[in-house]
Design a protein around this motif. Structure first.
Motif, PDB file in Angstrom:
ATOM      1  N   VAL A 153      32.010  38.061  42.621  1.00 43.35           N
ATOM      2  CA  VAL A 153      31.064  38.074  43.744  1.00 43.35           C
ATOM      3  C   VAL A 153      31.553  39.028  44.833  1.00 43.35           C
ATOM      4  O   VAL A 153      30.763  39.773  45.423  1.00 43.35           O
ATOM      5  CB  VAL A 153      30.852  36.646  44.299  1.00 43.35           C
ATOM      6  CG1 VAL A 153      30.094  36.668  45.611  1.00 43.35           C
ATOM      7  CG2 VAL A 153      30.142  35.784  43.272  1.00 43.35           C
ATOM      8  N   SER A 154      32.854  39.039  45.099  1.00 42.90           N
ATOM      9  CA  SER A 154      33.412  39.946  46.111  1.00 42.90           C
ATOM     10  C   SER A 154      33.183  41.402  45.721  1.00 42.90           C
ATOM     11  O   SER A 154      32.840  42.235  46.565  1.00 42.90           O
ATOM     12  CB  SER A 154      34.910  39.704  46.286  1.00 42.90           C
ATOM     13  OG  SER A 154      35.143  38.424  46.798  1.00 42.90           O
ATOM     14  N   LYS A 155      33.379  41.707  44.431  1.00 46.01           N
ATOM     15  CA  LYS A 155      33.155  43.078  43.976  1.00 46.01           C
ATOM     16  C   LYS A 155      31.692  43.468  44.137  1.00 46.01           C
ATOM     17  O   LYS A 155      31.382  44.587  44.555  1.00 46.01           O
ATOM     18  CB  LYS A 155      33.571  43.233  42.511  1.00 46.01           C
ATOM     19  CG  LYS A 155      35.057  43.258  42.314  1.00 46.01           C
ATOM     20  CD  LYS A 155      35.427  43.391  40.854  1.00 46.01           C
ATOM     21  CE  LYS A 155      36.926  43.314  40.658  1.00 46.01           C
ATOM     22  NZ  LYS A 155      37.303  43.393  39.234  1.00 46.01           N
ATOM     23  N   ILE A 156      30.783  42.561  43.818  1.00 43.66           N
ATOM     24  CA  ILE A 156      29.355  42.855  43.970  1.00 43.66           C
ATOM     25  C   ILE A 156      29.009  43.068  45.435  1.00 43.66           C
ATOM     26  O   ILE A 156      28.280  43.998  45.784  1.00 43.66           O
ATOM     27  CB  ILE A 156      28.498  41.721  43.357  1.00 43.66           C
ATOM     28  CG1 ILE A 156      28.628  41.733  41.835  1.00 43.66           C
ATOM     29  CG2 ILE A 156      27.043  41.857  43.774  1.00 43.66           C
ATOM     30  CD1 ILE A 156      27.950  40.573  41.155  1.00 43.66           C
ATOM     31  N   GLU A 157      29.552  42.229  46.314  1.00 41.90           N
ATOM     32  CA  GLU A 157      29.277  42.370  47.751  1.00 41.90           C
ATOM     33  C   GLU A 157      29.822  43.694  48.275  1.00 41.90           C
ATOM     34  O   GLU A 157      29.187  44.363  49.083  1.00 41.90           O
ATOM     35  CB  GLU A 157      29.879  41.201  48.522  1.00 41.90           C
ATOM     36  CG  GLU A 157      29.139  39.895  48.313  1.00 41.90           C
ATOM     37  CD  GLU A 157      29.829  38.718  48.983  1.00 41.90           C
ATOM     38  OE1 GLU A 157      30.983  38.860  49.461  1.00 41.90           O
ATOM     39  OE2 GLU A 157      29.208  37.628  49.016  1.00 41.90           O
ATOM     40  N   TYR A 171      38.451  29.929  36.384  1.00 39.96           N
ATOM     41  CA  TYR A 171      37.049  30.331  36.294  1.00 39.96           C
ATOM     42  C   TYR A 171      36.457  30.573  37.681  1.00 39.96           C
ATOM     43  O   TYR A 171      35.816  31.597  37.911  1.00 39.96           O
ATOM     44  CB  TYR A 171      36.268  29.249  35.549  1.00 39.96           C
ATOM     45  CG  TYR A 171      34.800  29.535  35.407  1.00 39.96           C
ATOM     46  CD1 TYR A 171      34.352  30.504  34.516  1.00 39.96           C
ATOM     47  CD2 TYR A 171      33.868  28.823  36.146  1.00 39.96           C
ATOM     48  CE1 TYR A 171      33.002  30.772  34.386  1.00 39.96           C
ATOM     49  CE2 TYR A 171      32.516  29.085  36.020  1.00 39.96           C
ATOM     50  CZ  TYR A 171      32.087  30.054  35.139  1.00 39.96           C
ATOM     51  OH  TYR A 171      30.758  30.311  35.014  1.00 39.96           O
ATOM     52  N   THR A 172      36.684  29.656  38.617  1.00 38.16           N
ATOM     53  CA  THR A 172      36.143  29.835  39.967  1.00 38.16           C
ATOM     54  C   THR A 172      36.786  31.030  40.663  1.00 38.16           C
ATOM     55  O   THR A 172      36.113  31.744  41.420  1.00 38.16           O
ATOM     56  CB  THR A 172      36.322  28.577  40.823  1.00 38.16           C
ATOM     57  OG1 THR A 172      37.707  28.209  40.863  1.00 38.16           O
ATOM     58  CG2 THR A 172      35.486  27.427  40.292  1.00 38.16           C
ATOM     59  N   ASN A 173      38.064  31.269  40.400  1.00 34.27           N
ATOM     60  CA  ASN A 173      38.747  32.426  40.970  1.00 34.27           C
ATOM     61  C   ASN A 173      38.110  33.714  40.458  1.00 34.27           C
ATOM     62  O   ASN A 173      37.883  34.658  41.216  1.00 34.27           O
ATOM     63  CB  ASN A 173      40.237  32.384  40.645  1.00 34.27           C
ATOM     64  CG  ASN A 173      41.005  33.470  41.352  1.00 34.27           C
ATOM     65  OD1 ASN A 173      40.626  33.914  42.427  1.00 34.27           O
ATOM     66  ND2 ASN A 173      42.095  33.901  40.750  1.00 34.27           N
ATOM     67  N   ARG A 174      37.814  33.759  39.177  1.00 36.66           N
ATOM     68  CA  ARG A 174      37.168  34.944  38.578  1.00 36.66           C
ATOM     69  C   ARG A 174      35.762  35.134  39.153  1.00 36.66           C
ATOM     70  O   ARG A 174      35.342  36.252  39.412  1.00 36.66           O
ATOM     71  CB  ARG A 174      37.080  34.819  37.058  1.00 36.66           C
ATOM     72  CG  ARG A 174      38.398  34.695  36.372  1.00 36.66           C
ATOM     73  CD  ARG A 174      39.048  36.034  36.197  1.00 36.66           C
ATOM     74  NE  ARG A 174      40.241  35.857  35.394  1.00 36.66           N
ATOM     75  CZ  ARG A 174      41.404  36.361  35.718  1.00 36.66           C
ATOM     76  NH1 ARG A 174      41.534  37.069  36.791  1.00 36.66           N
ATOM     77  NH2 ARG A 174      42.454  36.149  34.958  1.00 36.66           N
ATOM     78  N   ILE A 175      35.058  34.048  39.356  1.00 40.49           N
ATOM     79  CA  ILE A 175      33.717  34.145  39.939  1.00 40.49           C
ATOM     80  C   ILE A 175      33.809  34.680  41.365  1.00 40.49           C
ATOM     81  O   ILE A 175      33.021  35.541  41.770  1.00 40.49           O
ATOM     82  CB  ILE A 175      32.983  32.788  39.895  1.00 40.49           C
ATOM     83  CG1 ILE A 175      32.601  32.454  38.456  1.00 40.49           C
ATOM     84  CG2 ILE A 175      31.752  32.799  40.788  1.00 40.49           C
ATOM     85  CD1 ILE A 175      31.969  31.092  38.285  1.00 40.49           C
ATOM     86  N   ASP A 176      34.769  34.184  42.148  1.00 40.66           N
ATOM     87  CA  ASP A 176      34.956  34.678  43.515  1.00 40.66           C
ATOM     88  C   ASP A 176      35.260  36.175  43.521  1.00 40.66           C
ATOM     89  O   ASP A 176      34.716  36.920  44.341  1.00 40.66           O
ATOM     90  CB  ASP A 176      36.086  33.916  44.217  1.00 40.66           C
ATOM     91  CG  ASP A 176      35.718  32.483  44.556  1.00 40.66           C
ATOM     92  OD1 ASP A 176      34.509  32.173  44.561  1.00 40.66           O
ATOM     93  OD2 ASP A 176      36.636  31.688  44.807  1.00 40.66           O
TER      94      ASP A 176
END
Length: 153
Positions: free
Chosen positions: A142-146, A134-139
């Protein structure tokens, strides 16, 4: 000067020489007309070359983006397959331990404490593994959004 700058300078000189030769071979006495014609021809050639080069650069960049996107998809599929195998294995072990608990309730002679301990260990491992996924997917999200924000600005 690097090779590209030298080639660009040689191309510029060639275009200017050809333009001068073309204009001088025409019967024109007016120096202002010659200058305007020379500038117009050179500007037209430069504009055409710039458009051709720009479309080449855009195509090369799009090809690189497509290759990177395909590599990213392959990596995500690989991770997804590995995660699925791990989760499947853990679920299989949990089902086996629960089968032991069910057998114990039916009167089979099984070490229930060991089965319960394995269930607790496997559940804890499952939760930790799920949390890490889950945290990997969130990272990644967030990277894609940035990256999109960087590209937009």
């Amino acid at each position: 000067m690097n090779k590209e700058e030298i080639d660009l300078q040689k191309g510029r000189e060639l275009i200017e020489n050809l333009t001068e030769t073309y204009i001088n071979t025409k019967i024109m006495d007016n120096h202002d007309v010659k200058t305007l014609l020379r500038d117009k021809i050179i500007d037209t050639v430069y504009t055409t070359v710039k458009e051709i080069e720009k479309s080449k650069i855009v195509k090369e960049a799009q090809d690189k983006i497509d290759i990177e996107a395909e590599n990213r998809k392959r990596k995500e599929i690989k991770v997804l397959i590995i995660e699925t195998l791990i989760i499947g294995f853990i679920i299989g072990l949990l089902v086996n331990q629960f089968t032991d608990v069910i057998s114990f309730t039916k009167g089979a002679e099984i070490n229930i404490y060991a089965s319960l301990a394995w269930i607790i260990i496997l559940l804890a491992f499952s939760f930790v593994f799920a949390f890490l996924m889950y945290t990997n997917r969130i990272d990644d999200f967030v990277s894609k959004i940035e990256n999109k924000d960087k590209l937009a600005s």
